[in-house]
Design an enzyme around this catalytic site. Sequence first.
Site, short mmCIF file in Angstrom:
data_model
loop_
_atom_site.label_atom_id
_atom_site.label_comp_id
_atom_site.label_asym_id
_atom_site.label_seq_id
_atom_site.Cartn_x
_atom_site.Cartn_y
_atom_site.Cartn_z
N LYS A 47 42.40 63.38 74.99
CA LYS A 47 42.37 64.30 73.86
C LYS A 47 42.16 65.71 74.38
O LYS A 47 41.19 65.97 75.11
CB LYS A 47 41.19 63.91 72.96
CG LYS A 47 41.52 63.82 71.50
CD LYS A 47 40.31 63.27 70.77
CE LYS A 47 40.51 63.32 69.30
NZ LYS A 47 39.31 62.92 68.58
C1 E4P Z 1 39.62 62.98 65.15
O1 E4P Z 1 40.04 62.44 66.13
C2 E4P Z 1 38.26 63.44 64.95
O2 E4P Z 1 37.43 62.68 65.78
C3 E4P Z 1 37.73 63.23 63.57
O3 E4P Z 1 38.68 62.63 62.74
C4 E4P Z 1 37.05 64.41 62.97
O4 E4P Z 1 36.56 64.06 61.72
P1 E4P Z 1 35.47 64.94 60.93
O5 E4P Z 1 36.14 66.16 60.41
O6 E4P Z 1 35.01 64.05 59.82
O7 E4P Z 1 34.39 65.26 61.92
#
Ligand code: E4P
Length: 218
Positions: A83
Amino acid sequence: MQFFLDTADIGEIERGLELGMVDGVTTNPSLIAKQGKPYLPTVKEIAELVPGPVSGEVLATDYQGMLDQAHRLAELADNVVIKVPLIPEGLRVAAQLDAEDIDTNVTLCFSANQALLAAKAGATYISPFVGRLDDIGHDGMALIEEIIEIYDNYDYATDVLVASVRSTAHVLQSATLGADVATIPFGVLEKLYRHSLTDIGLDKFLSDWAKTGKSFDD
Ligand code: E4P
């Protein structure tokens, strides 16, 4: 549509796998911090548990730092997806990893132009954050629709991974729009099963049979 679990909680991942609904997992630094455990060993533990793709995020923000961390994450297991944040250097890293045949998930996407850049960089997944857009009064799911249209126009291979999912409605809309993946918090996954008429109907079936005084084998 594939379901990824958006968590670094081993208990939740084990339960999700038991339910047979989890195709992969996404983590981020905040989710791992919540577990109070060391970074790389946590990604490794999850990758060993889950048969599908597991996203682990770089912590550096400069090109070389991100690339070095990406290689260390990729060495943990074959199913680790790197990522990287949607910043210029992050997309340079995504392009380099694509050339090395390493899967990437470009995260923190909030616009269709950003998603276009990620596809051009050769990202495996693009993660638009729908919940965080809704939080500031925008329409997160409208962004998903726009990205899918753009990717279809040019046959980009990048998969649309709906992130920052907050509700069962987000999951339903993702499926209706034809998103490739939704990464779902465990609490939302549990809610997908629920319907009051299912509970009422089951209670009635069981109580009607109980009134006969007979068992399953009678
Ligand atoms: C995506 O990969 C992120 O980890 C995640 O969906 C972020 O979500 P949030 O906005 O609820 O923290």
